[in-house]
Design a protein around this motif. Structure first.
Motif, PDB file in Angstrom:
ATOM      1  N   CYS A 146     -67.929  39.164 -11.281  1.00  0.00           N
ATOM      2  CA  CYS A 146     -68.768  38.186 -10.598  1.00  0.00           C
ATOM      3  C   CYS A 146     -68.357  36.783 -11.050  1.00  0.00           C
ATOM      4  N   VAL A 147     -68.118  35.918 -10.077  1.00  0.00           N
ATOM      5  CA  VAL A 147     -67.702  34.554 -10.379  1.00  0.00           C
ATOM      6  C   VAL A 147     -68.671  33.583  -9.720  1.00  0.00           C
ATOM      7  N   ARG A 148     -68.649  32.374 -10.213  1.00  0.00           N
ATOM      8  CA  ARG A 148     -69.541  31.349  -9.682  1.00  0.00           C
ATOM      9  C   ARG A 148     -68.775  30.037  -9.584  1.00  0.00           C
ATOM     10  N   LYS A 149     -68.942  29.361  -8.454  1.00  0.00           N
ATOM     11  CA  LYS A 149     -68.242  28.093  -8.262  1.00  0.00           C
ATOM     12  C   LYS A 149     -68.887  27.019  -9.128  1.00  0.00           C
ATOM     13  N   SER A 150     -68.043  26.284  -9.804  1.00  0.00           N
ATOM     14  CA  SER A 150     -68.506  25.176 -10.619  1.00  0.00           C
ATOM     15  C   SER A 150     -67.609  23.978 -10.344  1.00  0.00           C
ATOM     16  N   SER A 151     -67.986  22.840 -10.841  1.00  0.00           N
ATOM     17  CA  SER A 151     -67.187  21.638 -10.595  1.00  0.00           C
ATOM     18  C   SER A 151     -67.317  20.681 -11.761  1.00  0.00           C
ATOM     19  N   TYR A 152     -66.325  19.817 -11.857  1.00  0.00           N
ATOM     20  CA  TYR A 152     -66.337  18.801 -12.905  1.00  0.00           C
ATOM     21  C   TYR A 152     -65.820  17.505 -12.305  1.00  0.00           C
ATOM     22  N   GLN A 153     -66.579  16.453 -12.444  1.00  0.00           N
ATOM     23  CA  GLN A 153     -66.159  15.160 -11.935  1.00  0.00           C
ATOM     24  C   GLN A 153     -65.599  14.322 -13.076  1.00  0.00           C
ATOM     25  N   ILE A 154     -64.346  13.923 -12.930  1.00  0.00           N
ATOM     26  CA  ILE A 154     -63.721  13.052 -13.927  1.00  0.00           C
ATOM     27  C   ILE A 154     -64.366  11.668 -13.821  1.00  0.00           C
ATOM     28  N   PRO A 155     -64.877  11.145 -14.902  1.00  0.00           N
ATOM     29  CA  PRO A 155     -65.648   9.881 -14.828  1.00  0.00           C
ATOM     30  C   PRO A 155     -64.782   8.623 -14.728  1.00  0.00           C
ATOM     31  N   TYR A 156     -63.507   8.785 -14.413  1.00  0.00           N
ATOM     32  CA  TYR A 156     -62.604   7.641 -14.309  1.00  0.00           C
ATOM     33  C   TYR A 156     -61.775   7.752 -13.035  1.00  0.00           C
ATOM     34  N   GLY A 157     -61.146   6.667 -12.673  1.00  0.00           N
ATOM     35  CA  GLY A 157     -60.180   6.719 -11.597  1.00  0.00           C
ATOM     36  C   GLY A 157     -58.917   7.406 -12.094  1.00  0.00           C
ATOM     37  N   VAL A 158     -58.369   8.299 -11.308  1.00  0.00           N
ATOM     38  CA  VAL A 158     -57.186   9.069 -11.702  1.00  0.00           C
ATOM     39  C   VAL A 158     -55.973   8.529 -10.938  1.00  0.00           C
ATOM     40  N   ILE A 159     -54.918   8.249 -11.684  1.00  0.00           N
ATOM     41  CA  ILE A 159     -53.726   7.642 -11.113  1.00  0.00           C
ATOM     42  C   ILE A 159     -52.577   8.639 -11.137  1.00  0.00           C
ATOM     43  N   GLU A 160     -51.913   8.808 -10.023  1.00  0.00           N
ATOM     44  CA  GLU A 160     -50.730   9.669  -9.940  1.00  0.00           C
ATOM     45  C   GLU A 160     -49.492   8.764  -9.913  1.00  0.00           C
ATOM     46  N   ILE A 161     -48.570   9.008 -10.858  1.00  0.00           N
ATOM     47  CA  ILE A 161     -47.356   8.185 -10.939  1.00  0.00           C
ATOM     48  C   ILE A 161     -46.130   9.082 -10.945  1.00  0.00           C
ATOM     49  N   ASP A 162     -44.947   8.485 -10.649  1.00  0.00           N
ATOM     50  CA  ASP A 162     -43.703   9.250 -10.707  1.00  0.00           C
ATOM     51  C   ASP A 162     -42.970   8.910 -11.993  1.00  0.00           C
ATOM     52  N   SER A 163     -41.749   9.424 -12.108  1.00  0.00           N
ATOM     53  CA  SER A 163     -40.978   9.232 -13.337  1.00  0.00           C
ATOM     54  C   SER A 163     -40.579   7.772 -13.562  1.00  0.00           C
ATOM     55  N   GLN A 164     -40.672   6.958 -12.504  1.00  0.00           N
ATOM     56  CA  GLN A 164     -40.318   5.542 -12.624  1.00  0.00           C
ATOM     57  C   GLN A 164     -41.558   4.658 -12.789  1.00  0.00           C
ATOM     58  N   ASN A 165     -42.672   5.297 -13.063  1.00  0.00           N
ATOM     59  CA  ASN A 165     -43.941   4.592 -13.256  1.00  0.00           C
ATOM     60  C   ASN A 165     -44.474   3.931 -11.989  1.00  0.00           C
ATOM     61  N   ASN A 166     -43.968   4.402 -10.844  1.00  0.00           N
ATOM     62  CA  ASN A 166     -44.508   3.915  -9.588  1.00  0.00           C
ATOM     63  C   ASN A 166     -45.837   4.609  -9.307  1.00  0.00           C
ATOM     64  N   ILE A 167     -46.802   3.850  -8.875  1.00  0.00           N
ATOM     65  CA  ILE A 167     -48.108   4.424  -8.546  1.00  0.00           C
ATOM     66  C   ILE A 167     -48.026   5.070  -7.168  1.00  0.00           C
ATOM     67  N   LEU A 168     -48.269   6.363  -7.123  1.00  0.00           N
ATOM     68  CA  LEU A 168     -48.174   7.104  -5.870  1.00  0.00           C
ATOM     69  C   LEU A 168     -49.529   7.291  -5.201  1.00  0.00           C
ATOM     70  N   ASN A 169     -50.564   7.409  -6.005  1.00  0.00           N
ATOM     71  CA  ASN A 169     -51.878   7.695  -5.424  1.00  0.00           C
ATOM     72  C   ASN A 169     -52.976   7.328  -6.415  1.00  0.00           C
ATOM     73  N   LEU A 170     -54.123   6.966  -5.887  1.00  0.00           N
ATOM     74  CA  LEU A 170     -55.285   6.672  -6.716  1.00  0.00           C
ATOM     75  C   LEU A 170     -56.473   7.469  -6.189  1.00  0.00           C
ATOM     76  N   GLN A 171     -57.187   8.093  -7.116  1.00  0.00           N
ATOM     77  CA  GLN A 171     -58.416   8.807  -6.750  1.00  0.00           C
ATOM     78  C   GLN A 171     -59.534   8.332  -7.669  1.00  0.00           C
ATOM     79  N   GLU A 172     -60.593   7.856  -7.069  1.00  0.00           N
ATOM     80  CA  GLU A 172     -61.702   7.340  -7.864  1.00  0.00           C
ATOM     81  C   GLU A 172     -62.677   8.464  -8.219  1.00  0.00           C
ATOM     82  N   LYS A 173     -62.740   8.768  -9.516  1.00  0.00           N
ATOM     83  CA  LYS A 173     -63.651   9.794 -10.039  1.00  0.00           C
ATOM     84  C   LYS A 173     -63.585  11.090  -9.214  1.00  0.00           C
TER      85      LYS A 173
END
Length: 344
Positions: free
Chosen positions: A242-269
């Motif tokens: 038996c499983v139950r869906k749960s969730s966790y909200q990261i309390p910060y903006g999450v930044i996705e970058i590549d190997s050259q430190n280019n910002i690819l995407n931003l997700q707020e919390k």
């Protein structure tokens, strides 16, 4: 009804002979005026033999639950299921016995499946709450949490229990004994060392022919166990978790970058969803051979082994009320929930 009624003047041997002959494990005991004096069960006889008692009037239950002759059969059946009993004396206003209504196993809907409850945990995270009491025996309302867990299974027709015990096991044994008071059968597995959530299954010496439940002794839920078992069987599952869906909200903006430190995407919390193990399982008997003998072994490890062996393992999502009492705040939450339910 004739073979279910015994005269209060009968001898102990006559009572044994009659209860053995009728095969129901029950007798209504009446006086010369056919007034109900009490009831006698095969459990009463077993205890009388152990206590070396043979006086019938000392053995019988003189204050049984009865129902009035005007009650409908539906009302009687409902009451019997509520009490987890199979026999109900029917009396008039003067307590004169009119009938004994008996439910057969099919009508009572008793299931052959065993329920294994892991009740041997130390409960160290609960601090002083479990200093003198095993965690499953903490009171929730007017009864221990373990009794609430068992009653949920009983309400679905599951009345065969195996309790795996260790820490302060004598408290659990003294409270539940053989299960007679609850109208169920209880067997015990005594862990002489810590065996984890699955290792105790290797101690089972009862023949298990049907899929069986395993649940932690600190989990309270309103899941429909009949539907869970049906799901397990229909999917030909060897092990269902038996499983139950749960969730966790990261309390910060999450930044996705590549190997050259280019910002690819931003997700707020961002919120991440995942499934958690609820500590409730259905296992088919053949998986027991994969549980090592008398060794520490957790049930999630069993699922990994079964996956490697090519077994069918299923998850069953539950959206019902569910709480794992691991911390003091969880205990308070369970107690408050029960108090709220009782008020309504």
């Amino acid at each position: 009804m004739k073979n279910l009624v015994l005269s209060s003047k009968s001898t102990f041997k006559e009572a044994i002979r009659m209860i053995d002959t009728n095969g129901n494990g029950f007798l209504a005991v009446v006086d010369d005026a056919n007034k109900l004096v009490g009831i006698l069960t095969d459990g009463d006889i077993r205890r009388a033999i152990l206590d070396d008692k043979t006086n019938l009037l000392e053995i019988i239950n003189k204050d049984p639950v009865v129902m009035d002759i005007n009650a409908t059969r539906k009302q009687v059946v409902h009451k019997l299921k509520e009490l987890h009993r199979k026999h109900m004396p029917i009396v008039d206003s003067n307590m004169v016995l009119q009938d004994v209504i008996t439910l057969d196993d099919e009508e009572f809907d008793l299931k052959p499946n065993w329920v294994v409850i892991m009740a041997g945990g130390l409960g160290t995270r609960l601090g002083d709450l479990t200093k003198h009491t095993p965690k499953p025996m903490l009171m929730v309302g007017d009864k221990p949490m373990l009794e609430h867990i068992m009653e949920m299974f009983i309400s679905h027709g599951f009345t065969k229990f195996i309790l795996s015990v260790n820490y302060k096991s004598e408290i659990i044994r003294q409270h539940f004994k053989d299960g007679y008071e609850l109208g169920v059968e209880i067997k015990y597995l005594e862990e002489t060392k810590r065996l984890g959530t699955g290792g105790a299954l290797s101690l089972i010496n009862t023949e298990i022919k049907e899929p069986f439940f395993v649940t932690n002794g600190d989990v309270i839920t309103s899941v429909d166990y009949e539907k869970l078992l049906d799901y397990h069987n229909k999917n030909n599952s060897s092990a269902t978790m038996c499983v139950r869906k749960s969730s966790y909200q990261i309390p910060y903006g999450v930044i996705e970058i590549d190997s050259q430190n280019n910002i690819l995407n931003l997700q707020e919390k961002p919120e991440h969803n995942y499934y958690i193990n609820t500590g409730i399982y259905v296992l088919s008997p053949d998986v027991l051979k994969h549980v090592p003998k008398n060794e520490f072994f957790d049930l999630p490890t069993l699922f990994t082994l079964l996956n490697d062996e090519g077994y069918v393992n299923k998850s069953y999502e539950i959206n019902d009320y569910w709480i794992d009492m691991g911390l003091p705040d969880d205990y308070v939450s369970i107690v408050n929930k029960m108090e709220s339910n009782n008020k309504h």
